[in-house]
Design a protein around this motif. Structure first.
Motif, short mmCIF file in Angstrom:
data_model
loop_
_atom_site.label_atom_id
_atom_site.label_comp_id
_atom_site.label_asym_id
_atom_site.label_seq_id
_atom_site.Cartn_x
_atom_site.Cartn_y
_atom_site.Cartn_z
N LEU A 9 37.09 66.03 1.89
CA LEU A 9 38.49 66.08 1.50
C LEU A 9 39.29 66.80 2.59
O LEU A 9 39.16 68.00 2.78
CB LEU A 9 38.62 66.79 0.15
N THR A 11 42.66 68.14 3.56
CA THR A 11 43.70 68.54 2.60
C THR A 11 45.09 68.78 3.18
O THR A 11 46.04 68.89 2.42
CB THR A 11 43.25 69.81 1.85
N ILE A 41 38.35 61.58 2.65
CA ILE A 41 39.45 61.33 1.73
C ILE A 41 40.61 62.15 2.29
O ILE A 41 40.61 63.37 2.21
CB ILE A 41 39.12 61.76 0.30
N LEU A 43 44.22 63.39 2.19
CA LEU A 43 45.37 63.54 1.31
C LEU A 43 46.67 63.12 1.98
O LEU A 43 47.63 62.73 1.29
CB LEU A 43 45.48 64.98 0.80
N TYR A 46 47.44 59.61 0.95
CA TYR A 46 47.82 59.39 -0.45
C TYR A 46 49.26 59.83 -0.76
O TYR A 46 49.93 59.20 -1.54
CB TYR A 46 46.85 60.12 -1.39
N GLY A 64 46.72 54.74 -6.14
CA GLY A 64 46.18 55.76 -5.23
C GLY A 64 45.49 56.88 -5.97
O GLY A 64 44.43 57.35 -5.56
N ASP A 67 42.19 55.58 -7.24
CA ASP A 67 41.25 55.46 -6.13
C ASP A 67 40.69 56.83 -5.75
O ASP A 67 39.48 56.99 -5.56
CB ASP A 67 41.96 54.82 -4.93
N TYR A 68 41.56 57.82 -5.66
CA TYR A 68 41.15 59.19 -5.35
C TYR A 68 40.16 59.70 -6.40
O TYR A 68 39.10 60.24 -6.07
CB TYR A 68 42.39 60.08 -5.26
N SER A 69 40.48 59.52 -7.66
CA SER A 69 39.61 59.95 -8.75
C SER A 69 38.24 59.29 -8.63
O SER A 69 37.21 59.95 -8.76
CB SER A 69 40.25 59.60 -10.09
N LYS A 71 36.76 58.06 -5.99
CA LYS A 71 36.00 58.55 -4.83
C LYS A 71 35.39 59.92 -5.08
O LYS A 71 34.25 60.18 -4.68
CB LYS A 71 36.90 58.59 -3.60
N ALA A 96 45.85 68.24 -5.64
CA ALA A 96 44.73 67.30 -5.68
C ALA A 96 43.59 67.81 -6.57
O ALA A 96 42.85 67.00 -7.15
CB ALA A 96 44.22 67.03 -4.27
#
Length: 186
Positions: A9, A11, A41, A43, A46, A64, A67-69, A71, A96
């Motif tokens: 992640l 961030t 991922i 941020l 997103y 989005g 998708d984030y959730s 992943k 996030a």
């Protein structure tokens, strides 16, 4: 043998961010060492709106956010690359983390801290760990601080001191991998 998957992640959403260099390094290192599969991922890609409610309570979550959730949920573990801003972490990260809840439950998480100064983000570690503990994530104790990140890595995530950086990264990632393996056996 089944390959574990690590979500990294990244961030910071700040212009001219340097912490993303650490995310790039970690992804490349994980894959080169064949420790696991890895994905970043970011941020910044997103651009989530400010937190208004947890995902599970939103009537019409954005694609989005879904998708984030997914992943985070599908990863076996997460490395959070967090810059230190004035002794704290960026609002993008708090946002996030807070938008999810069950996704963090018993999720192995390691925290790589970054700063433009000499302390490598050491002032941010306790506050982010506390938030993750409240979410019931399983945070590892190993740390991977990155001082003077703008000088320590180039834009592609290649470290100035490759062998020294890799020597520090390996035990950090191995602790995360150990926790991921334990969780897999449960």
């Amino acid at each position: 043998m089944f390959m574990l998957h690590i979500a990294i992640l990244s961030t910071s959403v700040r212009k001219g961010r340097n912490s993303h260099r650490v995310a790039l390094f970690l992804k490349n290192f994980i894959e080169e060492q064949k420790l696991a599969t890895a994905e970043i991922i970011d941020l910044n890609e997103y651009q989530f709106p400010l937190f208004e409610e947890r995902l599970m309570y939103l009537e019409n979550p954005s694609p989005g956010l879904l998708d984030y959730s997914r992943k985070i949920k599908e990863s076996d573990g997460v490395v959070i690359v967090v810059p230190e801003y004035n002794g704290g972490y960026p609002a993008s990260l708090k946002n996030a983390i807070d938008v999810l809840y069950p996704e963090w439950q018993k999720k192995p998480v390691a925290i790589a801290t970054c700063s433009g100064g000499d302390f490598g983000g050491s002032q941010v570690i306790t506050s982010i760990q506390f938030v993750l503990w409240k979410m019931h994530a399983l945070t590892v104790t190993a740390m991977f601080p990155n001082p003077n990140v703008d000088k320590a890595y180039d834009d592609m995530g290649i470290p100035a001191d490759k062998s020294g950086t890799e020597r520090r990264a390996l035990p950090f990632l191995k602790e995360l991998l150990s926790l991921m393996e334990i969780k897999q056996r449960m």
